[in-house]
Design a protein around this motif. Structure first.
Motif, PDB file in Angstrom:
ATOM      1  N   GLY A 120       0.839  -1.075   0.296  1.00  0.00           N
ATOM      2  CA  GLY A 120      -0.056  -0.028  -0.062  1.00  0.00           C
ATOM      3  C   GLY A 120       0.842   1.440   0.085  1.00  0.00           C
ATOM      4  N   THR A 121       0.320   2.379  -0.538  1.00  0.00           N
ATOM      5  CA  THR A 121       0.841   3.694  -0.511  1.00  0.00           C
ATOM      6  C   THR A 121       1.240   3.894   0.893  1.00  0.00           C
ATOM      7  OG1 THR A 121      -1.045   4.719  -0.821  1.00  0.00           O
ATOM      8  CG2 THR A 121       0.165   4.335  -2.641  1.00  0.00           C
ATOM      9  N   THR A 122       2.452   4.572   1.274  1.00  0.00           N
ATOM     10  CA  THR A 122       2.902   4.973   2.586  1.00  0.00           C
ATOM     11  C   THR A 122       3.339   6.520   2.799  1.00  0.00           C
ATOM     12  OG1 THR A 122       5.067   3.963   2.168  1.00  0.00           O
ATOM     13  CG2 THR A 122       3.613   2.655   3.459  1.00  0.00           C
ATOM     14  N   ASN A 123       3.182   7.082   1.827  1.00  0.00           N
ATOM     15  CA  ASN A 123       3.316   8.674   1.870  1.00  0.00           C
ATOM     16  C   ASN A 123       2.339   9.512   1.167  1.00  0.00           C
ATOM     17  OD1 ASN A 123       4.465   9.616  -1.240  1.00  0.00           O
ATOM     18  ND2 ASN A 123       5.491   7.518  -0.528  1.00  0.00           N
ATOM     19  N   LEU A 124       2.052  10.659   1.512  1.00  0.00           N
ATOM     20  CA  LEU A 124       0.759  11.420   0.737  1.00  0.00           C
ATOM     21  C   LEU A 124       0.977  11.675  -0.689  1.00  0.00           C
ATOM     22  CD1 LEU A 124      -1.776  12.820   1.788  1.00  0.00           C
ATOM     23  CD2 LEU A 124      -0.179  15.005   2.220  1.00  0.00           C
ATOM     24  N   ASN A 125       2.349  11.934  -0.977  1.00  0.00           N
ATOM     25  CA  ASN A 125       2.222  12.226  -2.430  1.00  0.00           C
ATOM     26  C   ASN A 125       2.042  11.165  -3.332  1.00  0.00           C
ATOM     27  OD1 ASN A 125       3.498  14.017  -4.678  1.00  0.00           O
ATOM     28  ND2 ASN A 125       4.640  12.100  -5.002  1.00  0.00           N
ATOM     29  N   ASP A 126       2.197   9.874  -2.904  1.00  0.00           N
ATOM     30  CA  ASP A 126       1.851   8.790  -3.727  1.00  0.00           C
ATOM     31  C   ASP A 126       0.424   8.548  -3.610  1.00  0.00           C
ATOM     32  OD1 ASP A 126       4.300   8.263  -4.844  1.00  0.00           O
ATOM     33  OD2 ASP A 126       4.761   6.403  -3.495  1.00  0.00           O
ATOM     34  N   VAL A 127      -0.198   8.830  -2.505  1.00  0.00           N
ATOM     35  CA  VAL A 127      -1.791   8.555  -2.133  1.00  0.00           C
ATOM     36  C   VAL A 127      -2.503   9.612  -3.420  1.00  0.00           C
ATOM     37  CG1 VAL A 127      -3.578   9.158  -0.695  1.00  0.00           C
ATOM     38  CG2 VAL A 127      -1.765   7.864   0.074  1.00  0.00           C
ATOM     39  N   LEU A 128      -1.884  10.972  -3.409  1.00  0.00           N
ATOM     40  CA  LEU A 128      -2.635  11.960  -4.079  1.00  0.00           C
ATOM     41  C   LEU A 128      -2.427  11.550  -5.573  1.00  0.00           C
ATOM     42  CD1 LEU A 128      -1.754  15.143  -1.977  1.00  0.00           C
ATOM     43  CD2 LEU A 128      -3.883  13.576  -1.894  1.00  0.00           C
ATOM     44  N   VAL A 129      -1.314  11.201  -6.022  1.00  0.00           N
ATOM     45  CA  VAL A 129      -0.938  11.109  -7.311  1.00  0.00           C
ATOM     46  C   VAL A 129      -1.998   9.851  -7.872  1.00  0.00           C
ATOM     47  CG1 VAL A 129       0.654  10.186  -9.197  1.00  0.00           C
ATOM     48  CG2 VAL A 129       1.230  12.026  -7.273  1.00  0.00           C
ATOM     49  N   GLN A 130      -1.905   8.701  -6.871  1.00  0.00           N
ATOM     50  CA  GLN A 130      -2.709   7.595  -7.249  1.00  0.00           C
ATOM     51  C   GLN A 130      -4.288   7.944  -7.301  1.00  0.00           C
ATOM     52  OE1 GLN A 130      -3.480   4.510  -4.217  1.00  0.00           O
ATOM     53  NE2 GLN A 130      -2.318   3.259  -5.657  1.00  0.00           N
ATOM     54  N   ILE A 164      -8.669  17.308  -3.184  1.00  0.00           N
ATOM     55  CA  ILE A 164      -7.541  17.644  -4.128  1.00  0.00           C
ATOM     56  C   ILE A 164      -7.672  16.657  -5.216  1.00  0.00           C
ATOM     57  CG2 ILE A 164      -5.119  17.213  -4.478  1.00  0.00           C
ATOM     58  CD1 ILE A 164      -6.159  19.582  -2.707  1.00  0.00           C
ATOM     59  N   CYS A 165      -7.789  15.235  -5.098  1.00  0.00           N
ATOM     60  CA  CYS A 165      -7.585  14.266  -6.242  1.00  0.00           C
ATOM     61  C   CYS A 165      -8.782  14.347  -7.353  1.00  0.00           C
ATOM     62  CB  CYS A 165      -7.746  12.738  -5.447  1.00  0.00           C
ATOM     63  SG  CYS A 165      -6.156  12.603  -4.395  1.00  0.00           S
TER      64      CYS A 165
END
Length: 728
Positions: free
Chosen positions: A467-477, A591-592
């Motif tokens: 799973g994504t473990t940082n905010l940047n990857d969460v938002l990009v995904q 955001i996303c």
């Protein structure tokens, strides 16, 4: 008689069904009262209205949209079910159907080769007849490092697979097995420990070989242009070793195939969907198995029995005739206790998928599903179908056309001409030109074609990913997913238009809720700005505390939150985890979903090309440490941070300004709801406030320049908004 016994059983969750339906009815009645309250305002004499019309209409429209999406989502809760399988009732191994495994990767820098090979080897080690198991890796980056990793994985698998079978190892992903103490059969015996140590040494050699190859010429594996412009490469991985000492039955190795389709800058390649289409065609000539398992490159097989469990549905005569695929939920092995980024996606896989299973089945999640190959071929499979029509659908390859028939026996491995010429043709970037490939949504419209699906969620996760473990990857995904959903929702396949004539109304509602889910950004942006602006200017938008309609608003707020809280807690997590999920829903909506929707608009007007950014699977130690501590990592783009921080500052100003108005001007009765909204937003945004004011660490500190820009944007909005309210 065992042959007549069912291979699976379905259990309707009657208590949950009753609670869900009762809640939906009561909540809907409350929403009807709110709509009446809003509409009645329109019939008041404009001269006596206490509120300007524009902000009232904006809030009303937001409440209607929010209510509409909520109503669509109630279809998930109509008939939740669970299932049980009986794999011991399956036929003998020689009667089981063959399976092709499709694994997709694209970038060895963001998707480390060792991790991809672990997924490959876990698929090769499935508890299934090896002669009926064929593993394909699609490498969209065309990386020599990935091909080298495949060859090394094959060599290691010659040892790994017999070891797993001999000692009945249940965790058959090498990295997962060696990184934790396993209580598998044979543990503790001297023979087992000796062999385990040898296998571990060979696994370390595999990793060293890949690392050495990667370091030999780093620029060779970092060329972005090469990844987007390269010829097709298809290779059946063989054992080239002359090691006669190796005591392994090499016939008991699954087929392993490397596929890198041709990509040219002048041709659209449709990302993962295009890669899966190529795998369909190439595998049709090489193995043509009637069933396909699709996996992401980081989603390894955690339970070797998943294939047999899936066959309990596919071979069950009660449902097999219409069953297209069996979907297992996505589970992740690196999720922290509080899951601050909601990476586990509990609402989807632990709640919604059970409800979908009670209708016509879940959607394809993109990974972890066993699908019937014939369901992907459409209505062109009739025996009397004209050859010209078949070629219009499936292209010019005569060998591929032959593979469409059930009695076709592939011979591409034995015939080198077919292997080199035909598969190269099938993997070319021009093969789909003037055909229906890519024009029909083969993987997303199966329910509309009369097929059904099954969700199966056994106690042991069948597949585990990262799973994504940082905010940047969460938002990009999240932005990438939002873009795809909105594009689907407003295409000719819009579920509310395309669905009802083909599937049930409830199933159409579920599809629509997913497709229109990103539209949450509209009401959330409204609720985060308009009531706050009106609060500072003394404009009431909600009923007074003494009004009976105030009770209705309180009920709706508590009803929605408590129902979702009950559902999330039922999955075995804490209140803090639920709160983190609520927080991420707000952040993603703001955001996303906003940027995803803008992305679709820009593509529609030709202002930009479609893009796909794979989530980074390389773990950063500092990021992982913060994630496990439950601390946000704000090392992300300003385009993500500035809108979030601007809204926080706006709500800070509104909350404290509202308190002054309430205590000094006596507007408590009129302004309580709007002040509470700002307070609630600030509470849910505490990590962002903490990053603005308290935290000093590099990863957790929001840069002063971001805060400064946000203050400027908030001030401009407040000034312009106040002017509009005064004019109105």
């Amino acid at each position: 008689m065992e042959d007549s016994l069912p291979l699976h059983a379905l259990h309707v969750q009657k208590l949950s069904m009753f609670i869900n339906r009762a809640h939906s009815l009561i909540h809907s009645i409350a929403l009807a009262f709110i709509i009446y309250y809003r509409v009645s305002f329109l019939f008041i004499d404009p001269k006596t209205r206490a509120t300007p019309l524009l902000p009232w209409l904006l809030v009303f429209a937001s409440e209607l949209l929010l209510s509409f999406i909520w109503l669509l989502g109630q279809a998930y809760r109509w008939r939740p079910v669970t299932r049980t399988v009986f794999p011991e009732r399956l036929p003998d191994d020689d009667k089981l159907p063959a399976i092709d495994v499709f694994i997709c990767t694209t970038d060895p820098n963001k998707e480390p080769t060792v991790g991809v090979m672990n997924t490959v080897m876990s698929a090769m080690a499935l508890d299934y007849p090896t002669e009926k198991l064929h593993v394909y890796l699609s490498d969209d980056g065309g990386s020599p490092l990935t091909l080298h990793g495949m060859r090394e994985a094959w060599r290691f698998a010659r040892w790994w697979l017999p070891f797993c079978r001999r000692y009945e190892i249940t965790t058959r992903c090498p990295e997962a097995y060696f990184s934790a103490l396993q209580a598998d059969c044979g543990f503790g015996s001297s023979e087992f420990m000796t062999e385990r140590r040898k296998i571990k040494e060979r696994y370390d050699m595999l990793k060293e070989s890949i690392a050495k190859e990667s370091g030999r010429d780093p620029t060779r594996y970092n060329s972005r242009n090469t990844a987007r412009d390269h010829p097709s490469v298809i290779e059946v991985i063989h054992d080239e070793s002359n090691d006669t000492v190796l005591q392994v039955d090499r016939d008991k190795m699954p087929l392993l195939v490397y596929v890198s389709r041709e990509k040219r800058l002048s041709h659209r390649h449709h990302f993962k969907a295009g890669a899966l289409n190529v795998l369909q065609r190439v595998s049709g000539l090489i193995s043509n198995s009637p069933y396909i398992l699709a996996l992401d490159c980081d989603m390894y097989c955690n339970d070797p029995t998943s294939a047999r469990q899936a066959m309990c549905f596919h071979l069950d005569s009660n449902i097999s005739h219409s069953l297209s695929f069996v979907q297992f939920p996505q589970r992740f092995q690196n999720i922290s206790k509080t899951d601050i980024y909601d990476s586990q996606l509990r609402s989807q896989f632990s709640l919604q998928w059970h409800g979908l299973d009670g209708l016509e089945g879940p959607f394809l999640a993109g990974t972890g599903f066993y699908i019937k190959r014939v369901s992907l071929r459409g209505s062109t499979m009739q025996e009397d179908t004209d050859l010209k029509e078949l070629k219009q659908s499936f292209g010019s390859s005569n060998e591929l056309i032959k593979s469409l028939r059930q009695n076709f026996k592939p011979n591409a491995i034995n015939d080198q001409h077919i292997l080199r010429q035909e598969t190269q043709l099938l993997a070319s970037c021009t093969y789909e030109n003037d055909t229906k490939w890519g024009k029909e949504a083969r993987f997303v419209s199966l329910h509309c074609k009369g097929w059904s699906s099954v969700n199966f969620d056994p106690p042991r996760p069948q597949f585990l990913g990262s799973g994504t473990t940082n905010l940047n990857d969460v938002l990009v995904q999240g932005m990438r997913w939002s873009s795809g959903l909105i594009e689907f929702g407003f295409s000719k396949f819009c579920p509310l238009i395309y669905g009802p004539p083909r599937v049930s109304l409830l199933q159409s509602m579920c599809y629509a809720e997913v497709a229109l889910f990103p539209l949450y950004f509209l009401p959330l942006w409204c609720f985060a700005t308009i009531p706050q602006l009106c609060l500072l200017n003394g404009v009431p938008l909600y009923p007074e505390v003494s009004s009976s309609f105030f009770v209705i608003y309180v009920f709706i707020f508590l009803s929605a939150l408590s129902k979702h809280l009950l559902e999330v807690l039922s999955t075995g997590v804490s209140f803090q985890t639920w709160m983190n999920g609520q927080r991420l829903w707000m952040i993603k909506s703001i955001i996303c979903h906003l940027y995803g929707s803008l992305d679709v608009i820009m593509k529609k007007f030709g202002m930009r090309e479609a893009s796909f950014l794979p989530t980074n699977k390389v773990a950063d130690d500092e990021q992982v440490k913060l994630y496990q501590m439950g601390k946000f990592d704000f090392q992300t783009s300003n385009k993500f941070l500035v809108p979030m921080v601007s809204l926080i500052i706006l709500n800070m100003a509104a909350f404290f300004g509202g308190l002054i108005r309430i205590f000094f001007l006596g507007d408590w009765d009129k302004m309580f709801v709007q002040a509470f909204m700002s307070f609630y937003i600030l509470v849910m945004s505490f990590p962002i406030i903490e990053g603005m004011t308290i935290r000093k660490d590099k990863a957790g500190r929001i840069r002063p320049s971001v805060t400064g820009s946000s203050i400027m944007f908030s001030t401009i909005f407040l000034v312009l908004g106040s002017i509009v309210l005064v004019i109105k």
